[in-house]
Enzyme design. Structure first.
Site, PDB file in Angstrom:
ATOM      1  N   THR A   1     163.891  65.859   2.473  1.00  0.00           N
ATOM      2  CA  THR A   1     163.171  67.111   2.707  1.00  0.00           C
ATOM      3  C   THR A   1     161.685  66.811   2.870  1.00  0.00           C
ATOM      4  OG1 THR A   1     164.805  68.213   1.347  1.00  0.00           O
ATOM      5  CG2 THR A   1     162.754  69.409   1.745  1.00  0.00           C
TER       6      THR A   1
ATOM      7  N   LYS B   1     165.003  73.761   6.885  1.00  0.00           N
ATOM      8  CA  LYS B   1     165.438  73.278   5.566  1.00  0.00           C
ATOM      9  C   LYS B   1     164.683  74.001   4.441  1.00  0.00           C
ATOM     10  CE  LYS B   1     166.682  70.901   2.089  1.00  0.00           C
ATOM     11  NZ  LYS B   1     168.024  70.718   1.581  1.00  0.00           N
TER      12      LYS B   1
ATOM     13  N   CYS C   1     165.642  70.797  -5.681  1.00  0.00           N
ATOM     14  CA  CYS C   1     165.476  71.423  -4.353  1.00  0.00           C
ATOM     15  C   CYS C   1     164.866  72.812  -4.440  1.00  0.00           C
ATOM     16  CB  CYS C   1     166.829  71.484  -3.669  1.00  0.00           C
ATOM     17  SG  CYS C   1     167.667  69.903  -3.706  1.00  0.00           S
TER      18      CYS C   1
END
Ligand code: SAJ
Length: 416
Positions: A113, A198, A252
């Site tokens: 990411t 994302k 995340c």
């Protein structure tokens, strides 16, 4: 075709295994112990199906990248808490580590990411130190991972994927690789959009969890049970309220929204949502205080059940349990911790018996399945000082526990 997967963590290791079915794959990681484990066929972490797949595949492991046709970068992107920004040092390090082995025709794929613009502004200049031109001699794409821990392998295969190419050729080449194991659809776009997509996926979830948490706090003010209220609201065809809880953890959802806001002055909703979720441990402590006061308990012993960041995983990264424990200690309470899934944590992890000996209140902090009937054994129950439970995830069977003489509270139940 040879593929070198750089970073053998929660994403890189299963991805390398899936690719090994069709390609000659070398996994590469700077962690020598991890490489040793993989060479000795020891599975580095628990995830359904991974042991079986590892048994069936040939995966080489090295501490340095080896010359290959494709380099797939799956290293972590830590979060710099001080400045609330992505820390790209591992991504940069991984890119730098392949510069000397790059040859014309190579494809570099970044799964890690990253903040929008990273591929163009950071990856391209690093890769071009090789003397090769990105978009001409070598190819570059971003294919952000989307698998959820606990179902990593099945989601890696079934989920749709987004591929952002520095050019169309790079995106097409990347699609060919993922096609070998992805059963979901593959959508192609430009590289910056893929980076952005994302981040907005995880931000969507964070903001919606913040809404659930905020209305859970309101429901407590108003004497309403949030679990019943959400269930009823979600009967509306266009409403899908998420679940409240003691905070948002993991590597995340708890960090990615900051990657989106780091360069913007317009991200007020996203920032506020992050703050709401980060403050949930304080709300849990305020609830514990109200319960203890109602029972006339001073100087309590508090047992925290679960420190994994979510149910049925062994991962404690960014877990809200850590803040809860620190806040409980600040109150001067004695804290005992039990988590049957987690092996290593900042605080000592106790056996169930030791964690509940003489305790006043049990906090179900993580919704592990094992906690649903953890106190069904009367010998275990007899160790408690007070039979009080605060269930932060609404997972336990309240009627059974009440029959056993427990006072059961659920976060957001509007009782006290
Ligand atoms: N949580 C709630 N309420 C909910 C859902 C989750 O409080 O309704 C909490 C969980 O308890 C946990 C945290 O949020 O503390 C995050 O858990 P999660 O299961 O929502 O997500 P992760 O972090 O395990 O995985 C997410 C996934 N992203 C989305 O669902 C949009 C996954 O698909 C991504 O691949 C992963 O982030 C990632 O690596 O980015």
């Amino acid at each position: 075709m040879k593929i070198c997967v750089i970073g053998l963590g929660y994403i890189g290791f299963p991805t390398a295994l899936l690719l090994s079915k069709n390609y000659e794959v070398t996994g590469c990681d700077i962690n020598e112990d991890l490489v040793k484990k993989i060479k000795n066929k020891i599975v580095p972490f628990f995830e359904p199906g991974i042991e079986d797949l590892f048994d069936k595949t040939q995966l080489k492991a090295e501490t340095h990248p080896v010359p290959s046709d494709v380099f797939l970068i799956c290293v972590p992107t830590p979060f710099d808490k001080e400045v609330k920004m992505a820390d790209l040092r591992y991504v940069k390090g991984a890119l730098e580590s392949i510069v000397s082995v790059l040859v014309p025709g190579n494809l570099v794929i970044i799964e890690s990411t990253i903040t929008p613009g990273t591929c163009e502004k950071i990856a391209v200049p690093i890769l071009e130190r090789s003397g090769l031109k990105v978009g001409e001699d070598i190819h570059l794409s971003h294919c952000p991972e989307r698998a959820i821990p606990g179902k990593t392998l099945s989601e890696m295969v079934q989920n749709d994927r987004i591929i952002g190419g520095i050019d169309k050729f790079s995106a097409d080449l990347t699609e060919d690789i993922y096609r070998t194991y992805v059963k979901g659809k593959i959508y192609k776009t430009n590289i910056r959009t893929a980076e952005f997509v994302k981040l907005i996926e995880n931000t969507y979830r964070d903001v919606n969890i913040a809404l659930a948490n905020e209305i859970a706090m309101l429901s407590e003010e108003m004497g309403i049970n949030i679990w019943e209220a959400i269930d009823l609201a979600n009967k509306h065809p266009r409403v899908n309220i998420h679940l409240p809880g003691p905070g948002v953890g993991g590597h995340c959802i708890a960090v990615d929204p900051w990657f989106l806001t780091e360069n913007s002055i317009n991200a007020t909703l996203i920032t506020t949502a992050r703050e709401i979720n980060d403050n949930m441990p304080s709300f849990v402590v305020s609830r514990i205080k109200r319960i203890l006061k109602d029972h006339g308990i001073l100087n309590p012993t508090v047992s925290v059940f679960g420190v994994a960041y979510k149910a049925n995983v062994d991962d404690t990264r960014e877990t809200p349990a850590l803040k809860l424990i620190k806040l409980c200690e600040k109150e001067g309470w004695s804290v005992r911790i039990f988590d049957p899934n987690v092996k290593k944590f900042e605080y000592p992890l106790l056996s169930l018996e030791k964690a509940i000996d003489g305790t006043d209140i049990i906090i179900i902090e993580t919704g592990h399945d094992q906690f649903k009937d953890v106190l069904s054994n009367p010998d275990i129950r007899s160790r408690l000082n007070n039979k009080i439970v605060l269930d932060c995830h609404n997972i336990i069977d309240k009627s059974a526990w009440k029959k056993a003489g427990f006072s059961i509270y659920t976060l957001g139940d509007g009782s006290i």
